[in-house]
Structures are given as C-alpha cells and as structure tokens.
Design a protein around this motif. Structure first.
Motif, PDB file in Angstrom:
ATOM      1  N   SER A  41       0.787  -1.227   0.000  1.00 58.10           N
ATOM      2  CA  SER A  41       0.000   0.000   0.000  1.00 58.10           C
ATOM      3  C   SER A  41       0.824   1.285   0.000  1.00 58.10           C
ATOM      4  CB  SER A  41      -0.936   0.018   1.217  1.00 58.10           C
ATOM      5  OG  SER A  41      -0.187  -0.055   2.425  1.00 58.10           O
ATOM      6  N   CYS A  42       2.096   1.212   0.401  1.00 58.56           N
ATOM      7  CA  CYS A  42       2.873   2.447   0.505  1.00 58.56           C
ATOM      8  C   CYS A  42       3.184   3.011  -0.882  1.00 58.56           C
ATOM      9  CB  CYS A  42       4.168   2.214   1.282  1.00 58.56           C
ATOM     10  SG  CYS A  42       5.393   1.179   0.451  1.00 58.56           S
ATOM     11  N   THR A  43       3.188   4.330  -0.974  1.00 62.41           N
ATOM     12  CA  THR A  43       3.520   4.966  -2.250  1.00 62.41           C
ATOM     13  C   THR A  43       5.009   4.842  -2.545  1.00 62.41           C
ATOM     14  OG1 THR A  43       3.701   7.061  -1.044  1.00 62.41           O
ATOM     15  CG2 THR A  43       1.615   6.589  -2.131  1.00 62.41           C
ATOM     16  N   MET A  44       5.818   4.852  -1.489  1.00 59.55           N
ATOM     17  CA  MET A  44       7.256   4.668  -1.603  1.00 59.55           C
ATOM     18  C   MET A  44       7.756   4.166  -0.258  1.00 59.55           C
ATOM     19  SD  MET A  44      10.233   7.465  -2.501  1.00 59.55           S
ATOM     20  CE  MET A  44       9.516   7.761  -4.135  1.00 59.55           C
ATOM     21  N   PHE A  45       8.674   3.225  -0.276  1.00 58.21           N
ATOM     22  CA  PHE A  45       9.142   2.679   1.000  1.00 58.21           C
ATOM     23  C   PHE A  45       9.853   3.757   1.802  1.00 58.21           C
ATOM     24  CE2 PHE A  45      12.203   0.673   3.799  1.00 58.21           C
ATOM     25  CZ  PHE A  45      11.415  -0.264   4.437  1.00 58.21           C
ATOM     26  N   ASN A  46       9.395   3.930   3.036  1.00 58.05           N
ATOM     27  CA  ASN A  46       9.975   4.905   3.948  1.00 58.05           C
ATOM     28  C   ASN A  46      10.301   4.172   5.242  1.00 58.05           C
ATOM     29  OD1 ASN A  46       9.885   6.867   6.256  1.00 58.05           O
ATOM     30  ND2 ASN A  46       9.673   8.337   4.577  1.00 58.05           N
ATOM     31  N   GLY A  47      11.595   4.060   5.553  1.00 58.51           N
ATOM     32  CA  GLY A  47      12.015   3.297   6.717  1.00 58.51           C
ATOM     33  C   GLY A  47      11.439   3.803   8.014  1.00 58.51           C
ATOM     34  N   CYS A  48      11.315   5.122   8.156  1.00 59.71           N
ATOM     35  CA  CYS A  48      10.767   5.700   9.380  1.00 59.71           C
ATOM     36  C   CYS A  48       9.291   5.340   9.540  1.00 59.71           C
ATOM     37  CB  CYS A  48      10.948   7.215   9.350  1.00 59.71           C
ATOM     38  SG  CYS A  48      10.331   8.055  10.829  1.00 59.71           S
ATOM     39  N   PHE A  68       7.734   2.861   8.090  1.00 57.86           N
ATOM     40  CA  PHE A  68       7.614   1.410   8.203  1.00 57.86           C
ATOM     41  C   PHE A  68       7.935   0.956   9.626  1.00 57.86           C
ATOM     42  CE2 PHE A  68       9.591  -2.908   7.354  1.00 57.86           C
ATOM     43  CZ  PHE A  68       8.377  -3.547   7.176  1.00 57.86           C
ATOM     44  N   ARG A  69       8.946   1.551  10.240  1.00 56.14           N
ATOM     45  CA  ARG A  69       9.312   1.170  11.602  1.00 56.14           C
ATOM     46  C   ARG A  69       8.170   1.482  12.584  1.00 56.14           C
ATOM     47  NH1 ARG A  69      14.347   0.066  13.160  1.00 56.14           N
ATOM     48  NH2 ARG A  69      15.227   1.196  11.375  1.00 56.14           N
ATOM     49  N   LYS A  70       7.518   2.636  12.411  1.00 58.61           N
ATOM     50  CA  LYS A  70       6.392   2.997  13.273  1.00 58.61           C
ATOM     51  C   LYS A  70       5.232   2.018  13.092  1.00 58.61           C
ATOM     52  CE  LYS A  70       7.443   7.960  13.340  1.00 58.61           C
ATOM     53  NZ  LYS A  70       7.009   9.315  12.936  1.00 58.61           N
ATOM     54  N   TRP A  71       4.940   1.709  11.840  1.00 55.38           N
ATOM     55  CA  TRP A  71       3.854   0.776  11.543  1.00 55.38           C
ATOM     56  C   TRP A  71       4.122  -0.588  12.161  1.00 55.38           C
ATOM     57  CZ3 TRP A  71      -0.820  -0.541  10.384  1.00 55.38           C
ATOM     58  CH2 TRP A  71      -1.102  -1.748   9.751  1.00 55.38           C
ATOM     59  N   MET A  72       5.343  -1.090  12.002  1.00 54.39           N
ATOM     60  CA  MET A  72       5.660  -2.423  12.506  1.00 54.39           C
ATOM     61  C   MET A  72       5.713  -2.446  14.030  1.00 54.39           C
ATOM     62  SD  MET A  72       5.447  -4.151   9.911  1.00 54.39           S
ATOM     63  CE  MET A  72       5.581  -5.632  10.915  1.00 54.39           C
ATOM     64  N   ARG A  73       6.045  -1.315  14.655  1.00 53.43           N
ATOM     65  CA  ARG A  73       6.000  -1.262  16.110  1.00 53.43           C
ATOM     66  C   ARG A  73       4.571  -1.503  16.606  1.00 53.43           C
ATOM     67  NH1 ARG A  73       4.280   2.909  18.582  1.00 53.43           N
ATOM     68  NH2 ARG A  73       4.014   2.480  20.790  1.00 53.43           N
ATOM     69  N   VAL A  74       3.600  -0.860  15.968  1.00 53.70           N
ATOM     70  CA  VAL A  74       2.204  -1.042  16.340  1.00 53.70           C
ATOM     71  C   VAL A  74       1.744  -2.463  16.016  1.00 53.70           C
ATOM     72  CG1 VAL A  74      -0.164  -0.298  15.873  1.00 53.70           C
ATOM     73  CG2 VAL A  74       1.665   1.401  16.081  1.00 53.70           C
ATOM     74  N   LYS A 128      -7.515  -9.429  10.380  1.00 52.81           N
ATOM     75  CA  LYS A 128      -8.510  -8.443   9.949  1.00 52.81           C
ATOM     76  C   LYS A 128      -8.323  -7.109  10.667  1.00 52.81           C
ATOM     77  CE  LYS A 128     -11.912 -11.748   8.296  1.00 52.81           C
ATOM     78  NZ  LYS A 128     -13.290 -12.263   8.337  1.00 52.81           N
ATOM     79  N   LEU A 129      -7.854  -7.148  11.918  1.00 53.02           N
ATOM     80  CA  LEU A 129      -7.542  -5.917  12.635  1.00 53.02           C
ATOM     81  C   LEU A 129      -6.397  -5.181  11.935  1.00 53.02           C
ATOM     82  CD1 LEU A 129      -7.524  -3.948  15.044  1.00 53.02           C
ATOM     83  CD2 LEU A 129      -6.080  -5.600  16.259  1.00 53.02           C
ATOM     84  N   ILE A 130      -5.329  -5.913  11.600  1.00 51.33           N
ATOM     85  CA  ILE A 130      -4.183  -5.306  10.926  1.00 51.33           C
ATOM     86  C   ILE A 130      -4.587  -4.792   9.550  1.00 51.33           C
ATOM     87  CG2 ILE A 130      -1.862  -5.717  10.035  1.00 51.33           C
ATOM     88  CD1 ILE A 130      -2.141  -5.682  13.123  1.00 51.33           C
ATOM     89  N   ASP A 131      -5.450  -5.530   8.865  1.00 54.27           N
ATOM     90  CA  ASP A 131      -5.902  -5.094   7.543  1.00 54.27           C
ATOM     91  C   ASP A 131      -6.660  -3.776   7.641  1.00 54.27           C
ATOM     92  OD1 ASP A 131      -6.500  -5.540   4.649  1.00 54.27           O
ATOM     93  OD2 ASP A 131      -8.547  -5.674   5.393  1.00 54.27           O
ATOM     94  N   GLU A 132      -7.503  -3.646   8.656  1.00 55.99           N
ATOM     95  CA  GLU A 132      -8.266  -2.406   8.826  1.00 55.99           C
ATOM     96  C   GLU A 132      -7.342  -1.228   9.114  1.00 55.99           C
ATOM     97  OE1 GLU A 132     -12.063  -0.702  11.443  1.00 55.99           O
ATOM     98  OE2 GLU A 132     -11.387  -2.785  11.687  1.00 55.99           O
ATOM     99  N   LEU A 133      -6.332  -1.458   9.941  1.00 54.00           N
ATOM    100  CA  LEU A 133      -5.395  -0.390  10.271  1.00 54.00           C
ATOM    101  C   LEU A 133      -4.467  -0.057   9.111  1.00 54.00           C
ATOM    102  CD1 LEU A 133      -4.340  -1.471  13.882  1.00 54.00           C
ATOM    103  CD2 LEU A 133      -5.739   0.513  13.277  1.00 54.00           C
ATOM    104  N   SER A 134      -4.227  -1.025   8.239  1.00 54.44           N
ATOM    105  CA  SER A 134      -3.215  -0.860   7.190  1.00 54.44           C
ATOM    106  C   SER A 134      -3.572   0.221   6.174  1.00 54.44           C
ATOM    107  CB  SER A 134      -2.987  -2.189   6.458  1.00 54.44           C
ATOM    108  OG  SER A 134      -4.127  -2.560   5.695  1.00 54.44           O
ATOM    109  N   LYS A 135      -4.811   0.626   6.136  1.00 53.38           N
ATOM    110  CA  LYS A 135      -5.190   1.718   5.235  1.00 53.38           C
ATOM    111  C   LYS A 135      -4.487   3.014   5.630  1.00 53.38           C
ATOM    112  CE  LYS A 135      -9.754  -0.336   4.417  1.00 53.38           C
ATOM    113  NZ  LYS A 135      -9.466  -1.555   5.204  1.00 53.38           N
ATOM    114  N   HIS A 136      -3.929   3.025   6.847  1.00 49.12           N
ATOM    115  CA  HIS A 136      -3.207   4.205   7.344  1.00 49.12           C
ATOM    116  C   HIS A 136      -1.800   3.794   7.791  1.00 49.12           C
ATOM    117  CE1 HIS A 136      -6.948   6.581   7.342  1.00 49.12           C
ATOM    118  NE2 HIS A 136      -7.516   5.448   7.707  1.00 49.12           N
ATOM    119  N   ALA A 137      -1.219   2.833   7.087  1.00 51.82           N
ATOM    120  CA  ALA A 137       0.092   2.323   7.481  1.00 51.82           C
ATOM    121  C   ALA A 137       1.181   3.387   7.417  1.00 51.82           C
ATOM    122  CB  ALA A 137       0.480   1.131   6.603  1.00 51.82           C
ATOM    123  N   GLU A 138       1.019   4.374   6.546  1.00 49.19           N
ATOM    124  CA  GLU A 138       2.050   5.396   6.392  1.00 49.19           C
ATOM    125  C   GLU A 138       1.893   6.552   7.373  1.00 49.19           C
ATOM    126  OE1 GLU A 138       3.681   5.821   2.142  1.00 49.19           O
ATOM    127  OE2 GLU A 138       1.527   5.513   1.828  1.00 49.19           O
TER     128      GLU A 138
END
Length: 650
Positions: free
Chosen positions: A408-415, A417-423, A444-454
């Motif tokens: 879903s990300c427009t461009m990989f951003n390490g910062c 991505f790290r925040k997303w994976m922490r959650v 399904k919880l992660i899928d719902e949140l992933s719309k705002h992964a960035e």
C-alpha cells in the motif's frame, strides 16, 4: 524415422531401462489424474480384450539414449512406467512373477533410492508368496516388513501405488472413478493367464514406437534441450506454468488482465528476474530457490483468501496453511483451482506486483525494522537442513503486516515502516493467538489499520477513529493512548533520558515509550506506566514509574527477591476480589499478568509510585475479620515463601 513398433515385453528384454534423475516423478499416478488413469488404463484393457478396431493399440514414440545396453528414456517415461506396472500386475495375478521377474528387473528409477528399491522389491517373488488376492494389493504391499513407512513420502511410490490400486475418488454422479489396475482388472486367474500370454506374445495387442536418438545427428544444444524437457519439475515450476496460463486465459476474457502479460514488465518475466532476485540470497547449497519462493507465495495467498475471500476453516484454501501451521512441506499436487479462487480479481495481482517492487528496493532484511524485543523470523523463508523455516500464528500476523505496508505504501519509507511495525508487533504479541479464529481476527484488525500504514500514529490519535474490528481491545486502546502522547508537543515533560543514550539519537516520547516497551518482559505492553489507580491515562508519573519498573523487573530485579515484592503488592489490596485470579508466585508471566490487568490498577499504581518496597512491620490491613486475617497472613507471616510455585486461585 522408423515406423517399426515394439511391445514392452520385447523392449525390456533388449534394454535395461533406467529413468534418469533429470526426469520428473511418475505423474500419471498423481492425485488429480484420476480421469487420465481411467482413460489410459481403459484403453489398455480394451486392447487386451480385443475390443478395438485395430489389431493393436499403438502408443506414441518413446525417445531414448542408449549406452552399453542401458537405456535412458527422455520422453515416454510415464507410458513406460505404466506399462511396466501393467506387466508386473498381470504376472503377479497370473502366477507368472517367478518367470517374469528377471526381465522386470530391467526397469528401474534413478531419481530416488527409495523408488529404485521399491521397484526391486516388487520383482522379488518371495515377497508375494502370501498374497492370495483376497485383500487389496496396496494394503498387502504397505503391510510388508520390506516396505518402509518412509516410502509413503516418495511421490513416485505414491503414484505407483495409486496406479496399482486406484483411489476411492468419485465422479460428479457419486460413482467411483476406476483409476487403478486392481479396480479395472477384476478377473480370475485364467483370464490373467490369457492376458499374460497376449502381453508376451510376438503380436502383443499393445505396441509403441521407439526412436534411438543416437541414430540421428543431434547437436549438443538440441540434446540438452530434449533432456531438459524431461527434467523433474518442482512444485513451483508447475505452479508457475499454471499461474501464467491462468493469466493468459483471464486476459482473453478481460482486457484488464492483459497488462500483466507485458513482455518487459509483465508477471511472466518478473517471475524469472526481479522477483527471483528477492529469494536468491536465501538459495540452498545447490542454488535452488523454488521451494522458498513457492512457500512465500502460498503464505501470501492464504492471507488474501482470509481477508478478501473470507476463507473459512473448512475451505479448500486452508490447504495452504499446512498441518498445524507448518507449511514447509506443501506441494503443488492438486492443480490451480485453489489459487484461481483466490486470484479472481486483477487488483490482487497489482498488490502482489507492488509488494515485490517495494521489496526489491529494500536492501536489508525487512525484519530489521521490527522492534528489538520481537523475536525475529524469516520473512523470506530460509533453508534449514532438509526443510525450510516456517511461521508461528503470531508471526503470520506480522508477516501480513509487512506485506500490507509494502503493498500500500507509495514509496518505501524506513521511518514510517518502523512505526507501523512497532504497532503491528505490539498488537500481535500482546494477545492470545492460539487458534485459527484468533489469528483471523488479528489479521482483519491489521488489515483495517493498514489503510493508514504510512501515518499510523496520526490515525490512532485522531478524534474520529472508528474501528470495526473488536480484536485486541486492551492493547489497541493502549496503542491509541501512546500515539496521542507521542504526537503531543510536550518536550518539557519528557521522561529522563537514559545515561547510556547516544547523543546521535533523538530522545522524545516515542523513543522513551519504545525503550520501555523493549525492557525486561514487557514486550510492547506498558500501560501500567501511565495508568493511574482509577484506570485513567496519566503521564505525569511516567518517569517515576519507569525508574521503579527498571529496578523491580530488570535482569536482577527486586521481584526475584523471594516473595518480598509480591507481599508488598498484596498489602495494597483494598478489594476482596483482588485476591481472585492471581497466581501466587514471582515468575515473569505472573507479574506480567498482574501489571497489565486493570483489576489491580490501584495497587500497581501505588507500588510503582512508591519509594520503598519493603513491607512495613506496622502494616495494617484495611479489611476486617477473616479477610483481614487472610491478607495479613500473606503479607506479614512469610507464608508465601512456602507456598508451592504455581498456586492459583480462581
């Protein structure tokens, strides 16, 4: 090219036939080939029963290479194996195995030692002295002491047994598909003797053409290509061929699929180039990546089935899950129907392409972005001895979280991505995922949140946050509170910076929270550091609580000092129901439960805000009567030092 035909019996008398290692396993006996066996065996029996218009059934060419009487078939392996099994079975039932065994031993497999030994044992008459035809031939064979149980894992042996005995698979009308020699040749000994005479006669009713490649002037290049045609295909190679074929068929019906067949940027070329590069770093000693590539795609597509197709526990898609989540031995044996039911929309292929495009651009292991406390796993499977690495249910949820960000990300951003994976890791670790249903709920919880992964912090902290998922409510509430605190401009109220904190690293609320999450056995759950005695979020005492938590629960934590801290904790109980559900020991798991359960928020708050953790000799219980006696006995007498570890009251 010669037009002369030969019978199998004559052919095996002239050559020692060895199926070379470059050939794939015996495929005609695979599951899913029931109708093929039904048709082919039916034609063979019709020929033996003289029910054909022609005097003999003429099969296609067999191509082979000879060397000193040894013949390696490069095309025709499947037919030769079936003919060999037919001759062996008829000889057995006709009582001719003793005289036939010499010639039958001229047929063997080089592909596996187990296949070779199985064929050899079929040709030992003594192994079948007790066979009287009253029990199933496959049951008889597999019950013999010479038949090793491990042979059941050899795909060639599995296929041979199906060709001999057939299967119990029914057609759409509910009738058994006749797909084995035993099922088809339901005859008496005299009939089998007649069949044997026909098969071994000069004018046998089943013939084929044979072409010796050395009779023709072939270049080395052509010879290599012909060898490659027969090379044993891996599960991934079979899957890939059907995958591309599926896209081609869909493109005929819908122009939206056509873009995936682009000669430069389409999926067929990417499968063999860019996507292959992702797995190459984990290739095995022989330079093979097919197994880990296939496993990765299966894991990804199972998640797609769960999220987008709402796969149920009994659905066929769950074959991709493996046995008890172990998908390391999955094979492509049942055709593409499972996958076509998942890849029904072009959007799925777009997501898959985006995943690999982003993954190709990440130079380090994506798991390096996970919190330090989270137990690392192989996002890209690795070879380990004779198997490959697999995933736990919790790791599957995190695997999905990684995929969703990359898709879903427009461009990989390490910062980001790290925040997303922490959650994602906090939500995955701090919940019980010991059933398939629990895993699905977290996916399904992660899928719902992933719309705002960035921008996950901003989304969690927003006032209009509304979640459909009801999974992990306590931890999700904690993540929301932490996100709001991280985003607040409160530099002056920052917790104390650790003495060993590097000057090159920024110290802020996010880093303070992350430090605490990775401490001791907290593993991402630290709400006890900012929850007051009234179960409200309160960050004013975070520094004090965090300092005390390090003292109490560090490597040499005070909680290990016999039962002193547990007694102090119990001394703060003010409600009788606080005694219920507690485990009276000082293990990490017990203390973790105590710290996180809001039932004990009041005594936990007082404990973590305290300046001393020794039990005051003048301690006075707030209870009366027997309740007071119970609390004082546990707190003052030292009784807890003698209570058996694991004592639990419900």
């Amino acid at each position: 090219m010669t037009n002369e035909t030969t019978s199998f019996w004559k052919f095996i008398g002239n050559y020692q036939i060895e199926i070379p290692i470059i050939q794939r396993d015996y495929a005609q006996g695979r599951l899913g080939k029931e109708y093929l066996r039904n048709n082919f065996l039916g034609n063979l029996k019709q020929a033996l029963d003289h029910q054909l218009l022609e005097p003999a059934l003429k099969l296609d060419f067999v191509y082979g290479s000879e060397d000193k009487g040894r013949l390696s078939p490069l095309d025709g392996q499947q037919r030769l194996t079936t003919l060999w099994l037919l001759h062996w079975y008829v000889a057995l039932r006709a009582g001719k195995l003793e005289e036939a065994s010499v010639k039958l031993r001229n047929f063997t497999y080089e592909t596996r030692i187990s296949s070779r030994e199985f064929c050899r044992n079929l040709c030992i008459p003594q192994n079948f002295e007790e066979y009287d035809g009253n029990i199933g031939i496959v049951d008889f064979i597999t019950s013999r002491t010479w038949f090793y149980s491990s042979w059941k894992q050899d795909p060639t042996i599995q296929s041979m047994l199906r060709m001999i005995g057939g299967t119990k698979i029914n057609d759409k009308q509910g009738n058994d598909i006749i797909d084995g020699l035993e099922e088809l040749f339901d005859a008496n000994k005299e009939s089998f003797e007649s069949y044997w005479t026909a098969l071994t006669s000069e004018n046998a009713p089943i013939m084929f053409y044979y072409l010796n490649l050395k009779d023709f002037k072939l270049t080395d290049d052509l010879y290599i290509k012909m060898n490659a045609r027969g090379k044993q295909l891996t599960s991934f190679e079979n899957f890939k061929a059907d995958f591309i074929g599926y896209i081609e068929e869909k493109a005929k019906e819908d122009d939206a699929w056509g873009r995936f067949l682009n000669t430069e940027k389409g999926i067929p070329i990417k499968l063999d180039t860019e996507w292959t590069d992702v797995f190459w770093r984990n290739h095995d000693a022989n330079g093979d990546i097919d197994r880990i590539f296939f496993a990765f795609l299966n894991r990804y597509l199972l998640n797609c089935a769960i999220i987008y197709n709402d796969a149920k526990g009994t659905s066929k898609e769950w074959k991709l899950y493996g046995t008890e989540s172990d998908d390391s031995s999955l094979r492509y044996d049942n055709g593409f129907s499972i996958y076509s039911s998942i890849l029904s929309k072009p959007e799925f292929l777009e997501n898959l392409s985006s995943l690999f495009e982003r993954l190709s651009g990440v130079k380090e292991d994506v798991c390096a972005y996970l919190p330090k406390w989270f137990k690392k796993f192989d996002f890209i499977p690795k070879h380990t001895e004779n198997t490959i690495s697999t995933l736990t249910q919790t790791q599957r949820v995190v695997f999905f979280g990684i995929c969703r960000y990359l898709e879903s990300c427009t461009m990989f951003n390490g910062c980001h991505f790290r925040k997303w994976m922490r959650v994602v890791c906090n939500l995955s670790e701090n919940t019980t995922i010991n059933t398939v249903d629990a895993m699905i709920a977290r996916l399904k919880l992660i899928d719902e949140l992933s719309k705002h992964a960035e921008d996950i912090y901003e989304y969690l902290a927003s006032e209009d946050l509304e979640m459909q998922s009801k999974a992990s409510p306590e931890q999700l509430t904690e993540e929301i509170a932490k996100a709001k605190q991280i985003l607040k401009p409160q530099e002056a109220q920052l917790p104390e910076r650790p003495a060993d904190w590097s000057d090159d690293k920024e110290w802020n609320w996010e880093s303070a929270i992350s430090e605490a999450e990775g401490y001791a056995f907290f593993n991402g759950a630290i709400r006890f550091l900012f929850r007051n005695k009234n179960n409200k979020w309160e960050w004013n005492n975070f520094t004090t609580k965090w300092r005390n938590a390090q003292f109490l629960f560090g490597e040499k934590g005070f909680y290990k000092n016999k039962s002193t801290l547990l007694r102090y904790f119990i001394s703060k109980f003010t409600e009788w129901d606080m005694f219920w559900g507690i485990t009276f020991d000082s293990t990490q798991s017990s203390w973790r439960s105590n710290l996180l359960d809001d039932k004990w928020s009041c005594p936990i708050d007082e404990m973590l805000c305290s300046s001393s953790f020794e039990v005051n000799p003048d301690y006075h219980s707030s209870f009366e009567g027997k309740q007071k006696a119970v609390q004082e006995e546990l707190v003052i007498s030292g009784l807890l030092d003698y209570i058996e570890r694991g004592c639990h009251l419900n």
